[in-house]
Structure formats: structure tokens, C-alpha cells
Design an enzyme around this catalytic site. Structure first.
Site, PDB file in Angstrom:
ATOM      1  N   LYS A   8       0.854  -1.189   0.000  1.00 36.61           N
ATOM      2  CA  LYS A   8       0.000   0.000   0.000  1.00 36.61           C
ATOM      3  C   LYS A   8       0.886   1.233   0.000  1.00 36.61           C
ATOM      4  O   LYS A   8       2.068   1.189   0.329  1.00 36.61           O
ATOM      5  CB  LYS A   8      -0.933   0.011   1.223  1.00 36.61           C
ATOM      6  CG  LYS A   8      -0.241  -0.016   2.590  1.00 36.61           C
ATOM      7  CD  LYS A   8       0.141   1.346   3.106  1.00 36.61           C
ATOM      8  CE  LYS A   8       0.833   1.244   4.470  1.00 36.61           C
ATOM      9  NZ  LYS A   8       1.698   2.421   4.762  1.00 36.61           N
ATOM     10  N   ASP A 132      -1.306  -1.399  10.979  1.00 32.34           N
ATOM     11  CA  ASP A 132      -1.910  -1.290   9.644  1.00 32.34           C
ATOM     12  C   ASP A 132      -2.326  -2.636   9.061  1.00 32.34           C
ATOM     13  O   ASP A 132      -2.742  -2.705   7.906  1.00 32.34           O
ATOM     14  CB  ASP A 132      -0.987  -0.545   8.676  1.00 32.34           C
ATOM     15  CG  ASP A 132       0.402  -1.158   8.565  1.00 32.34           C
ATOM     16  OD1 ASP A 132       0.657  -2.173   9.242  1.00 32.34           O
ATOM     17  OD2 ASP A 132       1.227  -0.628   7.802  1.00 32.34           O
TER      18      ASP A 132
END
Length: 268
Positions: A8, A132
């Protein structure tokens, strides 16, 4: 079963305040990109974990993939498996590669062994593994806040745009990155800024880690400036690592420009 844990990027990263638990409250947009590892899990007589590709530092028994399996096994009747990770996404690069690997273990175990865990369940397990990790359960653009493990839907699509990611073969630990930043109340509302045209992001959306790390590692701002020279409509460092990305209107090959470094390009 084989799956492909993807990386990401952060579009904006605001370090707002330090929490009583030692973590930081942040605001950021997490956006999935196609740079991926390869993860295989098959039933086996006894549990094993192995890896190839980029060497993963530390004790393999403490790898996040192993921790993800053990986390589910504590609550579920999981059989032993053989797990192999082909590590491709650079480590310490700010792209959440290790977190993605752990989240994809949870998802693959859930489907392979019909555990019937909901998205809500999987995200809660993922939060126990890292700040995350939970993002990679749904694996879609999200506005992230608190530790980066709470999400709000965001109407942001970069479909049709292209990205170039440059990892300058420089490992930056999270601790090192945070040592160079002072938490503060943002002067820009990130969720509103993300709705502006992408070329305007350059003037209003930033990664707070850049200030300290760009002074310490001059190669980072040099890469960012080169991205803009080559036509990027937005460029920034992602996460707390050293990867710099550029978003482009058309497919752009910068492999020769950044020949000493690790470069990945793809469509968003």
C-alpha cells in the site's frame, strides 16, 4: 492455496499526537498497489514456515505470518499447515509488506478451512498483529485514523492513473522515523484535501515523516524531485519507510533513471 499479499501507499500522513499506550494517532489515506509477495499455505503433517526471495531478518518463529496462524489457532481448531512466503516487497520501505502478509494469512486460513470469520472478525484479529494489518483485510482505499487501524470510507479512485515506486535500498525502521517527527495538530483537513484535483495535492498533502528523513537521507528528496521532473502529478514518501512514489497520467518507465534502486511500476 496461493495468494498475493500486496503493498500500500500513504497519500498524506499526519502525525497528530502520541498516545498513552506509546503509539501515535495519525491521519492518512491508505491506498493498495499491485506490488506483491506470494504466499502459499497447504495442509501438512506438522506446522512449518519458510521463506525465499528477500531475506527476512529475525527469528522465523516470530514472523508475523506465524503469529497470524498462532492467533487463529488459539481460538480455532486449525490443522497444521506448511506456509511458504516468497518475499518480494522490500522490507522497511513504508509499504506495509509484512502487515499485508499477516493479514493475507488470516484471510487464506479463513477461506481454506471454512472458519466463517466475518470481515469484522478478521479486522479485529489483524489489529492484534500490527497497526496497519487490518487495512489489508478489505484491501481498498480507506481514510485511516487513530493508530492507523480505524477506517472511514473515502470516495477516492485513482483508476486509470499509473504509479512508479522507487525503493532506494534503504531500510528505515519505524522507531527511527518517529524519532525525527514532532506530533502536532494538522493545519490541513486531509479528508477534504484528498477531494481536490490531484495536481493540487503537491501543495496541501504531505507526509510528516519527510521533514526529518529528507534531511538525514538526501537521496529521498532527490528521488521525489526527479519524479516531478519526469511528469508526476503527485509524488511523496510512503509510510515511515524510504519508498518514494510518483503518480502519473500515463505509463512511465523510470527504470533507467533509478537504475541503482529497486523500481516497480503499475496501473492503479
Amino acid at each position: 492455496m496461493v495468494t498475493f499479499p500486496n503493498a500500500k501507499i500513504n497519500i498524506g500522513l499526519q502525525i497528530i499526537e502520541k498516545r498513552s499506550d506509546g503509539f501515535h494517532n495519525i491521519a492518512s489515506c491508505f491506498y493498495p498497489v499491485g506490488w506483491s509477495d506470494v504466499l502459499e499455505i497447504i495442509p501438512a503433517a506438522e506446522f512449518s514456515f519458510s521463506s525465499s526471495g528477500i531475506e527476512i531478518p529475525g527469528d522465523p518463529a516470530k514472523n508475523l505470518c506465524v503469529k497470524a496462524y498462532e492467533l487463529l489457532k488459539h481460538d480455532m481448531d486449525l490443522p497444521p499447515v506448511a506456509m511458504h512466503l516468497l518475499k518480494i516487497v522490500p522490507i522497511g520501505a513504508g509499504m506495509g509488506g509484512g502487515s499485508a502478509d499477516a493479514a493475507f494469512v488470516l484471510k487464506l486460513l479463513n477461506t481454506t478451512f471454512h472458519l466463517s470469520l466475518s470481515t469484522f472478525d478478521l479486522e479485529n484479529y489483524a489489529r492484534k498483529l500490527g497497526s496497519d494489518c487490518a487495512f489489508f483485510i478489505e484491501n481498498k482505499p480507506q481514510f485511516c485514523y487513530e493508530k492507523g487501524d480505524q477506517f472511514a470510507d473515502i470516495s477516492l479512485s485513482l483508476k486509470g492513473k499509473y504509479i512508479v515506486l522507487v525503493y532506494p535500498n534503504l531500510h528505515i525502521s519505524t522507531a527511527e522515523a518517529y524519532a525525527g517527527v514532532t506530533p502536532q495538530t494538522p493545519d490541513v483537513n486531509l479528508s477534504e484535501a484528498l477531494q481536490r484535483p490531484i495536481p493540487e495535492w503537491r501543495h496541501c498533502i504531505k507526509n510528516d515523516f519527510e521533514n526529518g528523513l529528507f534531511l538525514k537521507y538526501p537521496v529521498l528528496p532527490q528521488i521525489k524531485e526527479k519524479m516531478y521532473e519526469k511528469g508526476a502529478i503527485y509524488s511523496a514518501m510512503t509510510g515511515s519507510g524510504s519508498t518514494i512514489y510518483g503518480i502519473f497520467e500515463k505509463e512511465t518507465d523510470l527504470q533507467n533513471i533509478f537504475a541503482p534502486f529497486t523500481v516497480w511500476k503499475g496501473e492503479l
